[in-house]
Design an enzyme around this catalytic site. Structure first.
Site, PDB file in Angstrom:
ATOM      1  N   VAL A 267       0.973  -1.035   0.081  1.00 40.71           N
ATOM      2  CA  VAL A 267      -0.201  -0.209  -0.147  1.00 40.71           C
ATOM      3  C   VAL A 267       0.923   1.272  -0.093  1.00 40.71           C
ATOM      4  CG1 VAL A 267      -1.759   1.226   1.311  1.00 40.71           C
ATOM      5  CG2 VAL A 267      -1.644  -1.187   1.346  1.00 40.71           C
ATOM      6  N   SER A 268       0.675   2.225  -0.742  1.00 41.84           N
ATOM      7  CA  SER A 268       1.685   3.261  -1.041  1.00 41.84           C
ATOM      8  C   SER A 268       1.868   4.140   0.341  1.00 41.84           C
ATOM      9  CB  SER A 268       1.263   4.081  -2.295  1.00 41.84           C
ATOM     10  OG  SER A 268       0.027   4.571  -1.940  1.00 41.84           O
ATOM     11  N   ASP A 269       0.407   4.507   0.681  1.00 40.76           N
ATOM     12  CA  ASP A 269       0.683   5.439   2.010  1.00 40.76           C
ATOM     13  C   ASP A 269       1.034   4.752   3.075  1.00 40.76           C
ATOM     14  OD1 ASP A 269      -1.650   3.843   2.024  1.00 40.76           O
ATOM     15  OD2 ASP A 269      -3.259   5.486   2.678  1.00 40.76           O
ATOM     16  N   SER A 270       0.890   3.291   3.279  1.00 40.92           N
ATOM     17  CA  SER A 270       1.630   2.603   4.516  1.00 40.92           C
ATOM     18  C   SER A 270       2.930   2.494   4.321  1.00 40.92           C
ATOM     19  CB  SER A 270       0.824   1.146   4.534  1.00 40.92           C
ATOM     20  OG  SER A 270      -0.637   1.325   4.825  1.00 40.92           O
TER      21      SER A 270
END
Length: 305
Positions: A267-270
């Site tokens: 996941v990009s934001d994670s």
């Protein structure tokens, strides 16, 4: 009674893990766990929630908080500050209140470094039961196929029968699902969440950033070290198997997921929060009063081969 087990599953032949189950949360029912007094305390808390579930919808994580406080023998030794009407709010009083909160929050950390918690925002799988028999998408939302299907399945997995649960909750939920097109119309994210639950890495990244911002990190060095190890252990170390690019899968090596390493879906934001948190914790020794992190081996470079 129910109790929360952390990083368990190592002895189960049907479970596997890429990082020794770090971040895994398992609720286990043990009728003999705890004293009679403790079981009565849990039952009292459960009944209080049930009787007020339509007024105060979040569970407030009461059960595992009680468990952690009891197991860690935590005792708050920082006196509570009370501000009377018209009294000046001083720097010392605010700092004392902040220290009291930080020490309590540090005591709620699991032994593998993360913080278990109910996801009370977009509550994919833990919203409260609505009066119409369904569950909503978020804490105050109307019933949806997304929330109702996931919660119905969870209740059945926990052993409730077709019409089980208090006041026949399962039967009401199943009727709501069938009356609204059946579970086959659940959105795509619902299909994804049916295969993987949890938000451990996401929660931990924001929790530790808040703790670092208090400027009293020197008082919670063990907490910082534990979450640093958790972030390292939660990073995805390998790409998907086989010719994953031909199957329209992305590179995952070096990323972070929404929950734990076993989840496997980047996941990009994670990933951005995990990377930021890792280096924030890594620099604690230089920037936050000498907390030795024992960093050891560096993390895999994001997007590395």
């Amino acid at each position: 009674m129910w109790r929360l087990k952390i990083a368990g599953g190592g002895k189960d032949p049907y479970l596997s893990s890429t990082n020794n189950f770090v971040g895994r949360q398992t609720w286990e029912f043990d009728p003999n766990y705890g004293s009679e007094e403790e079981r009565l305390e849990v039952e009292k808390a459960r009944l209080h929630y049930w009787n007020h579930r339509h007024q105060v919808k979040p569970s407030s994580d009461v059960l595992w908080r009680m468990q952690f406080m009891r197991e860690k023998k935590f005792k708050q030794d920082i006196a509570q500050v009370k501000i009377e009407d018209g009294e000046e709010v001083s720097y010392d009083k605010v700092t004392t209140t902040l220290r009291r909160s930080v020490h309590l929050f540090a005591a709620l950390q699991a032994e593998d470094g993360h913080w278990p918690a109910e996801n009370a925002g977009p509550m994919y799988f833990m919203p409260p039961l609505n009066k119409d028999g369904g569950w909503g998408f978020h804490i105050g939302g109307h019933s949806t196929m997304f929330g109702t299907t996931l919660n119905y399945i969870c209740m059945r997995l926990l052993g409730e029968g077709l019409d089980g649960g208090l006041d026949g909750a399962c039967g009401k939920a199943r009727k709501w699902i069938l009356d609204h097109g059946s579970a086959t119309v659940i959105p795509s994210w619902g299909k994804t969440w049916l295969s993987s639950f949890g938000s451990q890495a996401w929660d931990a990244s924001f929790a530790i950033q808040a703790l670092l911002a208090t400027d009293i990190s020197h008082e919670i060095c063990p907490t910082l070290k534990n979450v640093h190890e958790f972030i390292k252990a939660s990073q995805v170390k390998d790409n998907p198997s086989g010719d994953f690019e031909s199957m329209y899968r992305h590179t995952s090596k070096g990323s972070w997921t929404f929950s734990d390493q076993d989840h496997g879906l980047q996941v990009s934001d994670s990933t951005s929060e995990g990377l930021k948190l890792y280096y924030a914790a890594y620099n604690v020794e230089q920037k936050w009063w000498g907390c030795s992190m024992g960093t050891g081996k560096s993390i895999t470079m994001v997007g590395g081969n």
